[in-house]
Design a protein around this motif. Sequence first.
Motif, PDB file in Angstrom:
ATOM      1  N   CYS A  49      -3.746  -1.593  -5.263  1.00  0.00           N
ATOM      2  CA  CYS A  49      -3.217  -2.566  -4.021  1.00  0.00           C
ATOM      3  C   CYS A  49      -3.082  -3.698  -4.314  1.00  0.00           C
ATOM      4  O   CYS A  49      -4.370  -4.358  -3.992  1.00  0.00           O
ATOM      5  CB  CYS A  49      -3.785  -2.110  -2.555  1.00  0.00           C
ATOM      6  N   ILE A  71      -5.559   7.810  -0.847  1.00  0.00           N
ATOM      7  CA  ILE A  71      -5.812   6.541  -0.409  1.00  0.00           C
ATOM      8  C   ILE A  71      -6.783   6.114  -0.924  1.00  0.00           C
ATOM      9  O   ILE A  71      -6.437   4.915  -1.118  1.00  0.00           O
ATOM     10  CB  ILE A  71      -5.855   7.263   1.040  1.00  0.00           C
ATOM     11  N   ALA A  72      -7.665   6.198  -1.981  1.00  0.00           N
ATOM     12  CA  ALA A  72      -8.746   5.311  -2.272  1.00  0.00           C
ATOM     13  C   ALA A  72      -8.507   4.795  -3.968  1.00  0.00           C
ATOM     14  O   ALA A  72      -8.858   3.732  -4.131  1.00  0.00           O
ATOM     15  CB  ALA A  72     -10.245   6.256  -2.588  1.00  0.00           C
ATOM     16  N   VAL A  74      -4.255   4.834   7.733  1.00  0.00           N
ATOM     17  CA  VAL A  74      -3.610   5.442   6.885  1.00  0.00           C
ATOM     18  C   VAL A  74      -3.272   6.335   6.902  1.00  0.00           C
ATOM     19  O   VAL A  74      -4.372   7.312   7.210  1.00  0.00           O
ATOM     20  CB  VAL A  74      -3.859   5.083   4.985  1.00  0.00           C
ATOM     21  N   GLU A 101      -5.714   2.547  -2.717  1.00  0.00           N
ATOM     22  CA  GLU A 101      -6.977   1.409  -2.487  1.00  0.00           C
ATOM     23  C   GLU A 101      -7.259   0.152  -3.581  1.00  0.00           C
ATOM     24  O   GLU A 101      -7.564  -0.980  -3.126  1.00  0.00           O
ATOM     25  CB  GLU A 101      -7.531   1.176  -1.708  1.00  0.00           C
ATOM     26  N   THR A 102      -7.850   0.637  -4.836  1.00  0.00           N
ATOM     27  CA  THR A 102      -8.748  -0.288  -5.948  1.00  0.00           C
ATOM     28  C   THR A 102      -7.211  -0.467  -6.835  1.00  0.00           C
ATOM     29  O   THR A 102      -7.186  -1.404  -6.908  1.00  0.00           O
ATOM     30  CB  THR A 102      -8.961   1.219  -7.190  1.00  0.00           C
ATOM     31  N   ASP A 159       1.851   1.689  -3.393  1.00  0.00           N
ATOM     32  CA  ASP A 159       1.119   1.970  -4.322  1.00  0.00           C
ATOM     33  C   ASP A 159       0.777   3.741  -3.814  1.00  0.00           C
ATOM     34  O   ASP A 159      -0.205   4.455  -4.943  1.00  0.00           O
ATOM     35  CB  ASP A 159      -0.871   1.777  -3.996  1.00  0.00           C
ATOM     36  N   ARG A 204      -8.515 -10.450  -0.462  1.00  0.00           N
ATOM     37  CA  ARG A 204      -9.940 -10.060  -1.018  1.00  0.00           C
ATOM     38  C   ARG A 204     -10.861 -11.279  -1.377  1.00  0.00           C
ATOM     39  O   ARG A 204     -11.848 -11.166  -1.985  1.00  0.00           O
ATOM     40  CB  ARG A 204     -10.296  -8.444  -1.566  1.00  0.00           C
ATOM     41  N   SER A 226      -3.920  -6.366  -0.990  1.00  0.00           N
ATOM     42  CA  SER A 226      -4.937  -5.577  -0.400  1.00  0.00           C
ATOM     43  C   SER A 226      -5.916  -7.004  -1.942  1.00  0.00           C
ATOM     44  O   SER A 226      -7.210  -7.537  -1.355  1.00  0.00           O
ATOM     45  CB  SER A 226      -5.878  -4.456  -0.094  1.00  0.00           C
ATOM     46  N   ASN A 227      -5.732  -6.223  -2.406  1.00  0.00           N
ATOM     47  CA  ASN A 227      -7.117  -6.871  -4.058  1.00  0.00           C
ATOM     48  C   ASN A 227      -6.433  -8.312  -3.840  1.00  0.00           C
ATOM     49  O   ASN A 227      -7.931  -9.576  -4.115  1.00  0.00           O
ATOM     50  CB  ASN A 227      -6.440  -6.603  -5.672  1.00  0.00           C
ATOM     51  N   PHE A 263       0.638  -0.943   0.276  1.00  0.00           N
ATOM     52  CA  PHE A 263       0.284  -0.365   0.439  1.00  0.00           C
ATOM     53  C   PHE A 263       0.976   1.311  -0.237  1.00  0.00           C
ATOM     54  O   PHE A 263       0.813   2.388  -0.622  1.00  0.00           O
ATOM     55  CB  PHE A 263      -0.823  -0.202   1.204  1.00  0.00           C
TER      56      PHE A 263
END
Length: 135
Positions: free
Chosen positions: A117, A110-111, A96, A114-115, A59, A124, A120-121, A56
């Motif tokens: 990363c 940050i948003a 964060v 998140e899409t 990113d 998930r 994390s993706n 993150f």
Amino acid sequence: MASVTVELRNVEGTQAAMGWAGAHTLVVDRPEGRAGGKGLGFNGAQLLALALGGCFCNDLRYVAAEMGVELGRIAVSVTVELEGSPLVTTAAAMTVSCEMLDGSDPQALIARAETSCMVSNSLRRGIAVSIRPAD
């Protein structure tokens, strides 16, 4: 399709392992007194949290470059929740904070991070893991 391979080997004279990718290394071990661990390095839960937070952080920088903005201080904290036997990670939470050098609100950056990363993706969506003996 891209791929990344890391290698791990035992560290002579210890029960820890040294992992590397290219010129970068780290030590993996159990906590002091746990299954021969000496606390010489990170355990699996810590490595998972570091992978999530480290990806993150990267990113945030990638997205900032795409947006043409500069970042100052970045602070990321990741907590993974563990339970069961065998122990598994059941949740991860990340906080964060990042400073936009132009003084703007970092929420959009940050948003977007998140899409994109990868770690994390991947978590998930779930990933297939295979474990087999070496040939």
